[in-house]
Design a protein around this motif. Structure first.
Motif, mmCIF file in Angstrom:
data_model
loop_
_atom_site.group_PDB
_atom_site.id
_atom_site.type_symbol
_atom_site.label_atom_id
_atom_site.label_comp_id
_atom_site.label_asym_id
_atom_site.label_seq_id
_atom_site.Cartn_x
_atom_site.Cartn_y
_atom_site.Cartn_z
ATOM 1 N N LEU A 134 0.858 -1.181 0.000
ATOM 2 C CA LEU A 134 0.000 0.000 0.000
ATOM 3 C C LEU A 134 0.901 1.240 0.000
ATOM 4 O O LEU A 134 1.888 1.279 0.733
ATOM 5 C CB LEU A 134 -0.856 -0.018 1.273
ATOM 6 C CG LEU A 134 -2.088 0.883 1.266
ATOM 7 C CD1 LEU A 134 -3.169 0.267 0.390
ATOM 8 C CD2 LEU A 134 -2.623 1.046 2.687
ATOM 9 N N ARG A 159 -0.109 6.535 3.224
ATOM 10 C CA ARG A 159 -1.116 7.598 3.164
ATOM 11 C C ARG A 159 -0.860 8.621 4.261
ATOM 12 O O ARG A 159 -0.469 8.247 5.376
ATOM 13 C CB ARG A 159 -2.522 7.024 3.422
ATOM 14 C CG ARG A 159 -2.908 5.782 2.644
ATOM 15 C CD ARG A 159 -3.278 6.160 1.241
ATOM 16 N NE ARG A 159 -4.206 5.233 0.633
ATOM 17 C CZ ARG A 159 -3.888 4.284 -0.238
ATOM 18 N NH1 ARG A 159 -2.636 4.073 -0.563
ATOM 19 N NH2 ARG A 159 -4.825 3.533 -0.780
ATOM 20 N N ASN A 169 -2.271 -1.054 10.791
ATOM 21 C CA ASN A 169 -3.163 -0.511 9.765
ATOM 22 C C ASN A 169 -3.524 -1.700 8.873
ATOM 23 O O ASN A 169 -2.926 -1.923 7.841
ATOM 24 C CB ASN A 169 -2.445 0.579 8.960
ATOM 25 C CG ASN A 169 -3.302 1.080 7.801
ATOM 26 O OD1 ASN A 169 -4.508 0.870 7.755
ATOM 27 N ND2 ASN A 169 -2.662 1.737 6.830
ATOM 28 N N PRO A 170 -4.485 -2.509 9.336
ATOM 29 C CA PRO A 170 -4.806 -3.740 8.594
ATOM 30 C C PRO A 170 -5.683 -3.417 7.380
ATOM 31 O O PRO A 170 -6.162 -2.292 7.255
ATOM 32 C CB PRO A 170 -5.597 -4.544 9.627
ATOM 33 C CG PRO A 170 -6.334 -3.507 10.406
ATOM 34 C CD PRO A 170 -5.405 -2.317 10.481
ATOM 35 N N PRO A 171 -5.878 -4.389 6.501
ATOM 36 C CA PRO A 171 -6.852 -4.170 5.422
ATOM 37 C C PRO A 171 -8.220 -3.948 6.059
ATOM 38 O O PRO A 171 -8.611 -4.735 6.922
ATOM 39 C CB PRO A 171 -6.829 -5.501 4.654
ATOM 40 C CG PRO A 171 -5.572 -6.207 5.085
ATOM 41 C CD PRO A 171 -5.304 -5.743 6.477
ATOM 42 N N TYR A 172 -8.937 -2.887 5.653
ATOM 43 C CA TYR A 172 -10.220 -2.636 6.326
ATOM 44 C C TYR A 172 -11.370 -2.210 5.411
ATOM 45 O O TYR A 172 -12.414 -1.777 5.864
ATOM 46 C CB TYR A 172 -10.059 -1.622 7.461
ATOM 47 C CG TYR A 172 -9.501 -0.248 7.121
ATOM 48 C CD1 TYR A 172 -10.199 0.636 6.304
ATOM 49 C CD2 TYR A 172 -8.300 0.183 7.672
ATOM 50 C CE1 TYR A 172 -9.702 1.907 6.039
ATOM 51 C CE2 TYR A 172 -7.789 1.449 7.411
ATOM 52 C CZ TYR A 172 -8.495 2.309 6.594
ATOM 53 O OH TYR A 172 -7.993 3.556 6.340
ATOM 54 N N ILE A 173 -11.161 -2.324 4.103
ATOM 55 C CA ILE A 173 -12.251 -1.961 3.187
ATOM 56 C C ILE A 173 -13.196 -3.166 3.053
ATOM 57 O O ILE A 173 -12.738 -4.270 2.760
ATOM 58 C CB ILE A 173 -11.703 -1.610 1.782
ATOM 59 C CG1 ILE A 173 -10.509 -0.647 1.872
ATOM 60 C CG2 ILE A 173 -12.809 -1.106 0.870
ATOM 61 C CD1 ILE A 173 -10.824 0.792 1.986
ATOM 62 N N VAL A 224 -6.322 3.013 -6.970
ATOM 63 C CA VAL A 224 -6.289 2.089 -5.835
ATOM 64 C C VAL A 224 -6.737 0.697 -6.259
ATOM 65 O O VAL A 224 -6.016 -0.286 -6.091
ATOM 66 C CB VAL A 224 -7.165 2.617 -4.671
ATOM 67 C CG1 VAL A 224 -7.129 1.645 -3.487
ATOM 68 C CG2 VAL A 224 -6.701 4.007 -4.235
ATOM 69 N N ALA A 256 -3.830 -5.825 0.776
ATOM 70 C CA ALA A 256 -3.633 -4.777 1.783
ATOM 71 C C ALA A 256 -4.902 -3.962 2.028
ATOM 72 O O ALA A 256 -4.927 -3.092 2.894
ATOM 73 C CB ALA A 256 -2.504 -3.845 1.338
ATOM 74 N N LEU A 257 -5.930 -4.231 1.236
ATOM 75 C CA LEU A 257 -7.145 -3.410 1.297
ATOM 76 C C LEU A 257 -8.371 -4.156 1.802
ATOM 77 O O LEU A 257 -9.185 -3.610 2.548
ATOM 78 C CB LEU A 257 -7.472 -2.877 -0.110
ATOM 79 C CG LEU A 257 -6.476 -1.890 -0.715
ATOM 80 C CD1 LEU A 257 -6.718 -1.762 -2.216
ATOM 81 C CD2 LEU A 257 -6.580 -0.531 -0.043
ATOM 82 N N GLU A 302 -5.300 1.891 12.886
ATOM 83 C CA GLU A 302 -5.935 2.775 11.909
ATOM 84 C C GLU A 302 -7.264 2.123 11.539
ATOM 85 O O GLU A 302 -7.368 0.898 11.497
ATOM 86 C CB GLU A 302 -5.083 2.945 10.637
ATOM 87 C CG GLU A 302 -5.816 3.825 9.613
ATOM 88 C CD GLU A 302 -4.992 4.245 8.423
ATOM 89 O OE1 GLU A 302 -3.774 4.469 8.577
ATOM 90 O OE2 GLU A 302 -5.587 4.364 7.323
#
Ligand code: GLN
Length: 214
Positions: free
Chosen positions: A30, A33, A120-124, A136, A144-145, A175
């Protein structure tokens, strides 16, 4: 021409600035950001003299920044992706910090105790990936998303293991997606964590949840 095809600028230049430091990036990590700087800033407030583990380290931007800008006594980065860890190792060398990297599916290969765990794990949520900008969804690693159906899979998994790896009195910093503050706080509260706080990013959106193990 590449930008017109929505290739991220950082894949063309190969670098991204984060916390005033320079990081190598590749399509396997990723791109760091600005929002994530809030997570690092919160970690820097509590990391002095502490053992810090970064779960799902990716490019290593979080743990490298903590090691470079703070004074932790031990810094460890964990990721399931060999390709990501190669970039993370390079970023530690580039920024002249000593970090132990572990290839592991979450805590599977992790040993020992830590005072601070950041992630900051994948969180979408899976369904929302399709609606992300092409830079993206077409060019950044889905690994990673994608936070699974409701986006919360990794928070649940990490919190379920915390008592084995986070020292009593230790701090967890996540995150989060801007609409996940209540859900992630709830997961932590349910697991017995205390002093749960939600911090906002510079856009005024919920971005970080911190909590303490009693
Ligand atoms: N903030 C990232 C994005 O919007 C997602 C990061 C993550 O899933 N950890 O693309």
């Amino acid at each position: 021409k590449l930008r017109a095809e929505h290739v991220p600028l950082q894949h063309i230049t190969g670098t991204q600035e984060f916390m005033g430091l320079e990081f190598d990036v590749s399509p396997q990590v990723l791109i760091p950001r600005q929002d994530t700087e809030v997570l690092v800033e919160e970690a820097l407030k509590v990391c002095d003299g502490k053992r810090v583990l970064d779960m799902c380290t990716g490019s290593g931007c979080i743990i490298v920044s903590i090691a470079k800008l703070g004074t932790p006594i031990k810094t460890v980065g964990v990721d399931i992706s060999t390709k990501a860890l190669e970039i993370a190792v390079r970023n530690a060398e580039k920024n002249e910090v000593e970090i132990e990297f572990i290839k592991s599916d979450l805590f599977e290969k992790v040993e020992g105790n830590y005072d601070i765990i950041v992630s900051n794990p994948p969180y979408i949520p899976t369904k929302e990936i399709e609606g992300l900008m092409p830079e993206v969804k077409k060019h950044e690693p889905i690994l990673a998303l994608d936070g699974s159906k409701d986006g919360l899979y990794f928070y649940r998994s990490i919190v379920a293991s915390l008592n084995n790896y986070l020292q009593r009195g230790g701090t967890i910093l996540f995150e989060i997606g801007c609409d996940q503050g209540e859900a992630v706080s709830g997961i932590l509260r349910h697991a017995g964590f205390i002093d749960i706080l939600i911090k906002k990013d510079l856009n005024g959106l919920d971005r970080v949840v911190t909590a303490r193990r009693p």
